[in-house]
Design an enzyme around this catalytic site. Structure first.
Site, PDB file in Angstrom:
ATOM      1  N   SER A 112      28.825  12.288  23.161  1.00  0.00           N
ATOM      2  CA  SER A 112      29.567  11.751  22.021  1.00  0.00           C
ATOM      3  C   SER A 112      29.798  10.241  22.122  1.00  0.00           C
ATOM      4  O   SER A 112      28.853   9.480  22.211  1.00  0.00           O
ATOM      5  CB  SER A 112      30.876  12.514  21.876  1.00  0.00           C
ATOM      6  OG  SER A 112      31.503  12.146  20.672  1.00  0.00           O
ATOM      7  N   HIS A 113      31.046   9.848  22.185  1.00  0.00           N
ATOM      8  CA  HIS A 113      31.403   8.429  22.153  1.00  0.00           C
ATOM      9  C   HIS A 113      31.473   7.820  23.551  1.00  0.00           C
ATOM     10  O   HIS A 113      31.814   6.653  23.685  1.00  0.00           O
ATOM     11  CB  HIS A 113      32.758   8.294  21.466  1.00  0.00           C
ATOM     12  CG  HIS A 113      33.762   9.258  22.038  1.00  0.00           C
ATOM     13  ND1 HIS A 113      33.754  10.601  21.695  1.00  0.00           N
ATOM     14  CD2 HIS A 113      34.709   9.104  22.962  1.00  0.00           C
ATOM     15  CE1 HIS A 113      34.704  11.215  22.383  1.00  0.00           C
ATOM     16  NE2 HIS A 113      35.290  10.331  23.165  1.00  0.00           N
ATOM     17  N   ASP A 140      29.995   6.899  15.831  1.00  0.00           N
ATOM     18  CA  ASP A 140      29.952   6.904  17.297  1.00  0.00           C
ATOM     19  C   ASP A 140      28.572   7.267  17.843  1.00  0.00           C
ATOM     20  O   ASP A 140      27.598   7.376  17.088  1.00  0.00           O
ATOM     21  CB  ASP A 140      31.018   7.848  17.858  1.00  0.00           C
ATOM     22  CG  ASP A 140      30.667   9.305  17.636  1.00  0.00           C
ATOM     23  OD1 ASP A 140      29.995   9.596  16.638  1.00  0.00           O
ATOM     24  OD2 ASP A 140      31.052  10.147  18.470  1.00  0.00           O
ATOM     25  N   ASP A 182      26.981   9.948  18.816  1.00  0.00           N
ATOM     26  CA  ASP A 182      26.196  11.051  18.258  1.00  0.00           C
ATOM     27  C   ASP A 182      26.402  11.222  16.752  1.00  0.00           C
ATOM     28  O   ASP A 182      25.922  12.197  16.171  1.00  0.00           O
ATOM     29  CB  ASP A 182      26.512  12.361  18.997  1.00  0.00           C
ATOM     30  CG  ASP A 182      27.947  12.788  18.825  1.00  0.00           C
ATOM     31  OD1 ASP A 182      28.821  11.904  18.654  1.00  0.00           O
ATOM     32  OD2 ASP A 182      28.229  13.995  18.863  1.00  0.00           O
ATOM     33  N   ASP A 217      29.139  11.741  14.780  1.00  0.00           N
ATOM     34  CA  ASP A 217      30.087  12.631  14.102  1.00  0.00           C
ATOM     35  C   ASP A 217      31.422  11.960  13.790  1.00  0.00           C
ATOM     36  O   ASP A 217      32.190  12.469  12.984  1.00  0.00           O
ATOM     37  CB  ASP A 217      30.277  13.953  14.867  1.00  0.00           C
ATOM     38  CG  ASP A 217      30.736  13.767  16.295  1.00  0.00           C
ATOM     39  OD1 ASP A 217      30.900  12.599  16.723  1.00  0.00           O
ATOM     40  OD2 ASP A 217      30.921  14.783  16.988  1.00  0.00           O
ATOM     41  N   ARG A 218      31.704  10.810  14.412  1.00  0.00           N
ATOM     42  CA  ARG A 218      32.966  10.130  14.104  1.00  0.00           C
ATOM     43  C   ARG A 218      32.763   9.012  13.096  1.00  0.00           C
ATOM     44  O   ARG A 218      31.643   8.525  12.929  1.00  0.00           O
ATOM     45  CB  ARG A 218      33.550   9.499  15.378  1.00  0.00           C
ATOM     46  CG  ARG A 218      33.979  10.509  16.390  1.00  0.00           C
ATOM     47  CD  ARG A 218      34.691   9.840  17.544  1.00  0.00           C
ATOM     48  NE  ARG A 218      35.277  10.868  18.408  1.00  0.00           N
ATOM     49  CZ  ARG A 218      36.144  10.638  19.367  1.00  0.00           C
ATOM     50  NH1 ARG A 218      36.531   9.404  19.624  1.00  0.00           N
ATOM     51  NH2 ARG A 218      36.623  11.624  20.080  1.00  0.00           N
ATOM     52  N   LYS A 231      32.077  17.574  12.680  1.00  0.00           N
ATOM     53  CA  LYS A 231      32.555  16.446  11.897  1.00  0.00           C
ATOM     54  C   LYS A 231      31.348  15.562  11.601  1.00  0.00           C
ATOM     55  O   LYS A 231      30.323  15.663  12.266  1.00  0.00           O
ATOM     56  CB  LYS A 231      33.650  15.697  12.628  1.00  0.00           C
ATOM     57  CG  LYS A 231      33.317  15.271  14.036  1.00  0.00           C
ATOM     58  CD  LYS A 231      34.575  14.755  14.721  1.00  0.00           C
ATOM     59  CE  LYS A 231      34.326  14.474  16.184  1.00  0.00           C
ATOM     60  NZ  LYS A 231      35.071  15.372  17.064  1.00  0.00           N
TER      61      LYS A 231
HETATM   62  C1  G1P Z   1      38.906  13.936  21.664  1.00  0.00           C
HETATM   63  C2  G1P Z   1      39.722  13.887  20.389  1.00  0.00           C
HETATM   64  C3  G1P Z   1      39.540  15.167  19.625  1.00  0.00           C
HETATM   65  C4  G1P Z   1      38.064  15.421  19.370  1.00  0.00           C
HETATM   66  C5  G1P Z   1      37.294  15.364  20.674  1.00  0.00           C
HETATM   67  C6  G1P Z   1      35.801  15.450  20.458  1.00  0.00           C
HETATM   68  O1  G1P Z   1      39.358  14.994  22.463  1.00  0.00           O
HETATM   69  O2  G1P Z   1      41.077  13.670  20.659  1.00  0.00           O
HETATM   70  O3  G1P Z   1      40.250  15.078  18.429  1.00  0.00           O
HETATM   71  O4  G1P Z   1      37.864  16.652  18.766  1.00  0.00           O
HETATM   72  O5  G1P Z   1      37.563  14.142  21.352  1.00  0.00           O
HETATM   73  O6  G1P Z   1      35.325  14.378  19.702  1.00  0.00           O
HETATM   74  P1  G1P Z   1      40.377  14.792  23.675  1.00  0.00           P
HETATM   75  O7  G1P Z   1      39.735  13.767  24.587  1.00  0.00           O
HETATM   76  O8  G1P Z   1      41.631  14.259  23.077  1.00  0.00           O
HETATM   77  O9  G1P Z   1      40.519  16.146  24.263  1.00  0.00           O
HETATM   78 ZN    ZN Z   2      30.872  12.183  18.686  1.00  0.00          ZN
END
Ligand code: G1P
Ligand code: ZN
Length: 543
Positions: A113-114, A277, A279, A281-282, A376
């Site tokens: 992801s990010h 981000d 991948d 999705d954000r 998302k």
């Molecule tokens: C974080 C975000 C959450 C999101 C997740 C995946 O998780 O807070 O809303 O769904 O990344 O992108 P966390 O690190 O808080 O568990």
């Molecule tokens: Zn992501």
């Protein structure tokens, strides 16, 4: 028949319980047999039908390509006869979700992801089920268990798949269909949004900047915004996906998307700014010198949903994660829509979406989405905003302030303390639980506590319960303080503190959030003894 080898492996079992996949340092994934062990466990538990199509794609980070080849060889050795993969091994997470729903029985997504990528960054792998959404916890727990028992995995000795060549590649036991990663997704977006109106907006001189952060949405944004919608070339910046995201942290927030933020808050700022981000999705959405909180964004999309053709007949309901501000609740109330509060994490929306109980959902962590896929979706949110701007003929700031005037404003901020020693973070949470520092009736920062609890969710569809989802202090005036530990960090623990306060208006709607929330923030830090217990005098990121 290519030679299938049974390769001996030591069992690995270090997946974090309750997480939807495996996310680790890239160096860990490069440990001999580590990736293969997890993939074998995953294929065993998925037990796909031989005729089923497995979708594979990732966000382009370091190891994406090699891992894709390994997974295809293992799929072949495990009796899967057809896989569909994005060209170059690429697929954004929402595009993968869409492809699974269109033509797959499941999919493997390669992404962290990010989180930063590269040889010293993070890598990840997760499985999405036939509905296009992250596999449920029961599945991932099975996979973790299986990975801990495996003593060998199966892999075929076959030639590398020409991942860059679109078309159908036939091997002895498996057919690999390489598809353009963008086409199907772009078609889906065209079916949901008023592309003609957005095209006219750009033709009229509307200026936008989209920061792809050297991650997966570059090709998607370039095709959709610049080619299909006629935005000028250069609208998309950092548009080429790089294995290390250009050394950056591909997380679209005010801290990490600094180039974009600087431009949007500068003197010749464009009308609209957005970023996505690693991948895809954000999303982060900005107007001219104006930041839209993700919680407000969800509320505004819900309030204006019928302006987009894909939602013109109305929405079934909305959902938000517990720490997300209650702005959308007010919209739901006004529109007489069901509104659900779920634990953090996208997977909790899946059942509600599948059951048709909700159409839109979102999280404060820059995640917004709808029933069009089961993840998302960053670019989707950006296109939704463009659609609303085009139809309303208002600026981002006018749309948001108009919304506050009608519904009131939920001031909101999140403090993140990253890479805190795990025991220190645990002690913060334990202290809050044990000593019951916040009691109903007590007053903090001039506000009376109505209730304090550890959030627990009863899924209305499958009846399952998810407990310990975050400590909440709920005030009589609607303000909230929430503490929870991140489930996605890969080093130490990340402590998140969410602070929210509601102002009905008409006065006091235009304050700086940090100023408006100052007392409540201080109270939140005091109650949890954060500096004393973590040694941190300031958070790593404030959103
Ligand atoms: C974080 C975000 C959450 C999101 C997740 C995946 O998780 O807070 O809303 O769904 O990344 O992108 P966390 O690190 O808080 O568990
Ligand atoms: Zn992501």
């Amino acid at each position: 028949m290519p030679l299938v080898r049974d390769v001996p492996t030591t069992p690995f079992s270090d997946q974090k319980p309750g997480t939807s996949g495996l996310r680790k340092r890239t160096t860990v994934f490069r440990t001999p047999h580590y990736l293969e062990n997890f993939v074998q466990a995953l294929l065993d538990v998925a037990a796909l039908d031989a005729k089923a199509t497995l979708i594979i794609g990732g966000d382009g980070r370091f190891l994406n390509r090699e891992a894709t080849q390994v997974i295809i060889r293992m799929a072949a050795a495990n009796g899967i006869t057809r896989v569909m993969v994005g060209q170059g091994g690429l697929l954004s997470t929402p595009a993968a979700s869409h492809l699974i729903r269109l033509s797959g029985a499941g999919g493997i997504i390669l992404s962290a992801s990010h989180n930063p990528g590269g040889p010293d960054g993070d890598f990840g792998i997760k499985y999405n089920a036939a509905n296009g959404g992250p596999a449920p916890e029961s599945f991932t727990n099975e996979v973790a268990k299986r990975a801990a028992e495996l003593t060998s995995y199966r892999i075929a000795d076959m030639a590398d798949v020409p991942l860059d060549t679109i078309g159908t590649h036939t091997f002895d036991d498996i057919t690999v269909v390489v598809v353009d990663p963008v086409t199907e997704y772009a078609t889906l977006m065209e079916s949901l949004f008023d592309f003609a109106a957005i095209r006219a907006l750009f033709a009229g001189g509307f200026r936008m900047r989209f920061d792809a952060m050297h991650a997966i949405t570059g090709p998607y944004a370039t095709e959709i915004l610049e080619r299909r919608l006629g935005a000028p070339a250069g609208t998309v910046i950092n548009g080429t996906p790089l294995p290390d995201f250009g050394g950056g942290h591909p997380d679209p927030n005010l801290t990490y998307a600094h180039d974009l933020v600087e431009e949007l808050f500068g003197t010749s700022a464009p009308d609209f700014g957005a970023a996505s981000d690693g991948d895809g999705d954000r999303n982060m959405v900005l107007g001219t010198r104006f930041f839209v909180t993700p919680s407000d964004s969800l509320a505004i999309l819900a309030a204006n949903a019928t302006l987009a053709p894909g939602y013109a007949t109305g929405i079934a309901g909305v959902a938000r994660s517990m720490p997300t501000s209650a702005a959308v609740d007010r919209v739901a109330k006004e529109m007489n829509l069901p509104c659900f509060e779920t634990p953090t994490g996208w997977k909790f929306f899946g059942n509600l979406l599948d059951a048709g109980r909700i159409t839109l959902c979102g999280e404060e962590s820059f995640g917004t989405g709808s029933s069009h896929v089961r993840e998302k979706d960053g670019l989707w949110a950006v296109l939704f905003w463009l659609n609303i701007i085009a139809v309303r003929g208002e600026s981002v700031e006018q749309i948001v302030t108009g919304h506050w005037t009608k519904f009131g404003r939920n001031y909101y901020t999140r403090y993140d303390y990253e890479e805190v020693p795990s025991d220190a973070a645990a002690s913060v949470m334990q202290q809050l639980r044990d000593e019951q520092v916040s009691q109903p009736g007590q007053t903090i920062a001039g506000r009376k506590i109505a209730a304090a609890d550890d959030f627990s969710y009863l899924d209305p569809i499958d009846g399952s319960t998810s407990a310990h989802q975050g400590l909440r202090i709920l005030f009589e005036d609607g303000s909230r303080i929430i503490y929870r530990l991140s489930g996605t960090g890969t080093a130490g623990a990340t402590l998140r503190v969410y602070i929210e306060s509601y102002v009905a208006g008409p006065d006091g709607l235009d304050r700086d959030p940090q100023d408006a929330l100052k007392d409540l923030v201080q109270a939140a830090l005091d109650v949890a003894q954060i500096p004393q217990r973590t040694g941190r005098t300031a958070p790593t990121v404030i959103t």
